[in-house]
Motif scaffolding. Sequence first.
Motif, PDB file in Angstrom:
ATOM      1  N   ALA A 148      -6.003  -2.836  -7.207  1.00  0.00           N
ATOM      2  CA  ALA A 148      -7.040  -2.019  -6.567  1.00  0.00           C
ATOM      3  C   ALA A 148      -6.714  -1.760  -5.096  1.00  0.00           C
ATOM      4  O   ALA A 148      -6.920  -0.660  -4.591  1.00  0.00           O
ATOM      5  N   ASP A 149      -6.184  -2.789  -4.415  1.00  0.00           N
ATOM      6  CA  ASP A 149      -5.869  -2.634  -2.989  1.00  0.00           C
ATOM      7  C   ASP A 149      -4.690  -1.702  -2.778  1.00  0.00           C
ATOM      8  O   ASP A 149      -4.678  -0.877  -1.865  1.00  0.00           O
ATOM      9  N   PRO A 177       1.962  -1.450 -14.312  1.00  0.00           N
ATOM     10  CA  PRO A 177       0.870  -1.888 -13.431  1.00  0.00           C
ATOM     11  C   PRO A 177       0.955  -3.395 -13.172  1.00  0.00           C
ATOM     12  O   PRO A 177       1.592  -4.132 -13.918  1.00  0.00           O
ATOM     13  N   TYR A 178       0.314  -3.856 -12.092  1.00  0.00           N
ATOM     14  CA  TYR A 178       0.278  -5.285 -11.817  1.00  0.00           C
ATOM     15  C   TYR A 178      -0.268  -6.004 -13.033  1.00  0.00           C
ATOM     16  O   TYR A 178      -1.387  -5.737 -13.480  1.00  0.00           O
ATOM     17  N   GLN A 179       0.524  -6.893 -13.554  1.00  0.00           N
ATOM     18  CA  GLN A 179       0.174  -7.559 -14.806  1.00  0.00           C
ATOM     19  C   GLN A 179       0.756  -8.971 -14.772  1.00  0.00           C
ATOM     20  O   GLN A 179       1.932  -9.159 -14.431  1.00  0.00           O
ATOM     21  N   GLU A 238      -7.475 -12.208 -11.926  1.00  0.00           N
ATOM     22  CA  GLU A 238      -8.315 -11.632 -10.868  1.00  0.00           C
ATOM     23  C   GLU A 238      -7.458 -11.182  -9.680  1.00  0.00           C
ATOM     24  O   GLU A 238      -7.703 -10.129  -9.085  1.00  0.00           O
ATOM     25  N   ALA A 239      -6.448 -11.988  -9.342  1.00  0.00           N
ATOM     26  CA  ALA A 239      -5.553 -11.617  -8.246  1.00  0.00           C
ATOM     27  C   ALA A 239      -4.775 -10.350  -8.584  1.00  0.00           C
ATOM     28  O   ALA A 239      -4.539  -9.498  -7.714  1.00  0.00           O
ATOM     29  N   THR A 290       2.056  -5.961   0.559  1.00  0.00           N
ATOM     30  CA  THR A 290       0.996  -5.166   1.185  1.00  0.00           C
ATOM     31  C   THR A 290       1.549  -3.928   1.862  1.00  0.00           C
ATOM     32  O   THR A 290       0.804  -3.028   2.214  1.00  0.00           O
ATOM     33  N   ASP A 291       2.861  -3.900   2.053  1.00  0.00           N
ATOM     34  CA  ASP A 291       3.512  -2.745   2.680  1.00  0.00           C
ATOM     35  C   ASP A 291       4.471  -2.124   1.675  1.00  0.00           C
ATOM     36  O   ASP A 291       5.434  -2.760   1.258  1.00  0.00           O
ATOM     37  N   ARG A 292       4.220  -0.909   1.257  1.00  0.00           N
ATOM     38  CA  ARG A 292       5.024  -0.276   0.211  1.00  0.00           C
ATOM     39  C   ARG A 292       6.492  -0.124   0.637  1.00  0.00           C
ATOM     40  O   ARG A 292       7.365   0.049  -0.207  1.00  0.00           O
TER      41      ARG A 292
END
Length: 415
Positions: free
Chosen positions: A67-68, A78-80, A60-61, A10-12
């Motif tokens: 997106a977040d 990308p998140y995959q 879905e996660a 959540t923190d880049r």
Amino acid sequence: MIVYGISYTTDRFAHEVKEAHVAFATDAGVYVSGHVDDLVIERTEPTVEALTALGFRVQEAAEKAAADAERNVPGGVPYQPMITSMPGDSDAIPDDNTQAWHAIALRLADRYAGMGGQYGSVEEFVEKAQWARREVEQSSEGPTTPTFVDGYIPRSVDGVHTDIEILRQARTYGMHVIQSGPPGTGKSTSATAAHGDHLLTIACYDGMTFQDLVGQYLPVPGEAGVFRYVDGALVTAMLTGRPLLLDDFGWMPSGVQATLLPVLDHRRTLTVLDRPDEQVITAAEGFCVIINLNPGIGFGVTSPIRDRSAFELHVPVDLKAASKLGIPAGFIEVAQHLHTLADGEAANGIRRWVPSMRSLIKARDLTMVFDEHFAACAMLGECPDGEQRMKLQSLLTTELGLGIDVPEPLQARSL
């Protein structure tokens, strides 16, 4: 265990592993989510329907994380959801064993950050999970070894992994493998058992060219003077992410072997100037190369090819498997004698003929159709003439109890 999941932060600016969040499913129907230090464990029966539902939860996660964060994971991908394999059986880990699940989550986060797996779909995860569950169930039934293809029995490599497992694991991590050993020891069959219908094969020969690997223009049947470009198996495997078996690799000329260098190293690319479509081919996830090599036959394998292979697996004749395949005990005893003799002479640089697994299976089949004497005569015809054939003849006569009915190479004579 087979794991299907994602990892994100959540923190880049946070450490990718220590501060990671995960969402993953296992082949035992376990779903794990949350921060690596505060995980939520959920269980369900590992049916096809349940595993499919868990796979969609992972997807879905992944969509929510993308997106977040509105950014990509390391490497620009990308998140995959990623499929990877980890030691152990998650079904045997209690939900309250937070230390074990924390270690698994950290390992997944580390592999995800390093792209140490195969990006796949829900369907691919379910298929791999079902394979894993079947292997666990079969191994729990006792010492019986599962059969995969045409009676092929997996073999132990290091006391922990079977040849089937390491070939599949190598594909998961994009590793290329050399299998070396005499003809007829099961190298091609093990590759087929590991990868099934996904496997593409090229039979190498001394006159093969670059086009045999990558493709060429071929005449269109029924249309005079019309040619169409057809991709070779190498290009097809790279584009579709499939494993490729290069059989009898020693016969591939060194100049053609050079074609594979950028394919087998970190570039994983191939340039085909004659191709009318995209000329620079990049290997998709799931692509790997299995090189089957018969030592001492053909041109051999160049040093750069060996250097680009993750490891070399020696595949000898497996006489323990021979007994499980119903090969008569006398023929196995003959093979054991000859292999012991060959091992002793190999130290002095002497190469001695020994019956391959294919020869032993033929002996079994010929015994069933005719009798042991006929099968012994057929095997004798495979052995080089001279002292080696005389030795084989003596062993066959003794071990099969043929008495005065000494075998001779099969030959038609006038009645």
